[in-house]
Design a protein around this motif. Structure first.
Motif, PDB file in Angstrom:
ATOM      1  N   MET A 184       0.826  -1.208   0.000  1.00  0.00           N
ATOM      2  CA  MET A 184       0.000   0.000   0.000  1.00  0.00           C
ATOM      3  C   MET A 184       0.862   1.261   0.000  1.00  0.00           C
ATOM      4  O   MET A 184       1.556   1.554   0.974  1.00  0.00           O
ATOM      5  CB  MET A 184      -0.921  -0.011   1.227  1.00  0.00           C
ATOM      6  N   VAL A 209      -5.683   3.978   7.994  1.00  0.00           N
ATOM      7  CA  VAL A 209      -4.446   3.188   7.925  1.00  0.00           C
ATOM      8  C   VAL A 209      -3.290   4.047   8.436  1.00  0.00           C
ATOM      9  O   VAL A 209      -2.997   5.097   7.868  1.00  0.00           O
ATOM     10  CB  VAL A 209      -4.147   2.727   6.488  1.00  0.00           C
ATOM     11  N   PRO A 212       0.604   4.662   5.679  1.00  0.00           N
ATOM     12  CA  PRO A 212       0.863   3.917   4.452  1.00  0.00           C
ATOM     13  C   PRO A 212       2.179   4.407   3.841  1.00  0.00           C
ATOM     14  O   PRO A 212       2.664   5.499   4.158  1.00  0.00           O
ATOM     15  CB  PRO A 212      -0.329   4.267   3.554  1.00  0.00           C
ATOM     16  N   LYS A 240       6.101  -3.243   2.370  1.00  0.00           N
ATOM     17  CA  LYS A 240       4.746  -2.906   2.785  1.00  0.00           C
ATOM     18  C   LYS A 240       4.808  -2.027   4.030  1.00  0.00           C
ATOM     19  O   LYS A 240       5.775  -2.086   4.788  1.00  0.00           O
ATOM     20  CB  LYS A 240       3.940  -4.170   3.118  1.00  0.00           C
ATOM     21  N   GLN A 244       0.130  -3.281   7.054  1.00  0.00           N
ATOM     22  CA  GLN A 244      -0.378  -4.189   6.030  1.00  0.00           C
ATOM     23  C   GLN A 244       0.352  -5.532   6.104  1.00  0.00           C
ATOM     24  O   GLN A 244       1.528  -5.633   5.771  1.00  0.00           O
ATOM     25  CB  GLN A 244      -0.207  -3.584   4.635  1.00  0.00           C
ATOM     26  N   ILE A 250      -5.260  -5.457   6.504  1.00  0.00           N
ATOM     27  CA  ILE A 250      -4.738  -4.123   6.766  1.00  0.00           C
ATOM     28  C   ILE A 250      -5.313  -3.607   8.080  1.00  0.00           C
ATOM     29  O   ILE A 250      -6.540  -3.612   8.291  1.00  0.00           O
ATOM     30  CB  ILE A 250      -5.109  -3.150   5.622  1.00  0.00           C
ATOM     31  N   ARG A 252      -6.451  -0.822  10.617  1.00  0.00           N
ATOM     32  CA  ARG A 252      -6.951   0.557  10.541  1.00  0.00           C
ATOM     33  C   ARG A 252      -7.107   1.057  11.966  1.00  0.00           C
ATOM     34  O   ARG A 252      -7.801   0.456  12.773  1.00  0.00           O
ATOM     35  CB  ARG A 252      -8.263   0.619   9.757  1.00  0.00           C
TER      36      ARG A 252
END
Length: 259
Positions: A184, A209, A212, A240, A244, A250, A252
């Motif tokens: 991501m 997230v 990222p 990554k 992730q 993933i 959050r």
């Protein structure tokens, strides 16, 4: 030997533009390649990089790029970064036109540019360049399938296979073949392209997230892999964000230790 020169495709934004900037900061001569002449002109003014406008899905444009490179100096490294995704529909319902575009830009364009530039890399080696590099930016989507990924998975799996075969073919030559497979990465355009310009859908992919990856993270990975000692080949680099674990696993929210 003088300054080395690298060609970076998909240079008008995101990872490509960040890679051009970092190579320039590290003292490389750079040729940035993309379709959008206005974006390239701004990048050239900012960084001092040379630029070349080309649609890499057109063989005539790639031939013109090859001729420009051959006439303007040696080439010591190629970064195949141009690529993209369209849609998240099922294999059954997705658009064949979307699939065709994804194969054109993620697979066939890589083949076209690599075939065009390889003779130039060999010429630079023979002229005293020592070694050369071919870096291709794929994706974790080229290694792990996920729902809705059909066309993009297929294209990136093909790009991964292309690099694996190329490495076998070039064995015995001082040319490293490096694959960088990001997870991501939050950039200005990837999600917008995938979702047809829908800003809400593009933003939702990153909602909550923590941290990222950025285009600069991937650029650092690319440049550092090329600047390793010439006998060291980082065949495959998967990168990554910590949040992730897999394409669809993933976190959050804040990353916290379990109680």
């Amino acid at each position: 030997m003088g300054t080395k020169r690298v060609v970076v495709t998909g240079a008008s934004s995101g990872i490509g533009a960040a890679t051009v900037r970092l190579f320039r900061e590290r003292g490389w001569d750079v040729v940035g390649v993309a379709r959008r002449a206005d974006r390239l002109a701004a990048l050239a003014a900012e960084t001092g990089a040379a630029v070349f406008t080309a649609d890499l899905t057109r063989q005539a444009d790639v031939d013109a790029l090859r001729d420009f490179l051959a006439a303007s100096g040696p080439v010591h490294a190629l970064v195949n970064n141009a690529g993209g995704a369209l849609g998240l529909d099922s294999v059954e319902n997705s658009s064949i036109d979307d699939w065709a575009w994804m194969f054109e830009i993620n697979v066939l364009a890589v083949k076209r540019v690599t075939s065009a530039v390889l003779p130039l890399l060999r010429a630079a080696i023979r002229a005293g360049g020592g070694s050369a590099d071919i870096v291709t930016v794929t994706s974790i989507a080229g290694h792990v399938a996920y729902l809705g990924g059909g066309g993009y998975n297929a294209a990136k799996f093909a790009a991964h296979a292309l690099m694996e075969v190329l490495r076998l073919e070039l064995n015995g030559e001082p040319i490293r073949v490096i694959e960088v497979a990001p997870g991501m990465v939050r950039t200005d355009e990837f999600g917008l392209v995938r979702f047809g310009g829908d800003e809400e859908k593009a933003a939702a992919a990153y909602a909550g997230v923590p941290n990222p990856l950025t285009a600069e993270d991937i650029a650092e990975t690319i440049v550092s892999s090329v600047e390793r000692p010439a006998h060291v080949n980082l065949d495959l680099i998967t990168i990554k964000p910590v949040a992730q674990a897999a394409p669809t696993r993933i976190a959050r929210g804040p990353l916290l230790p379990k109680p």
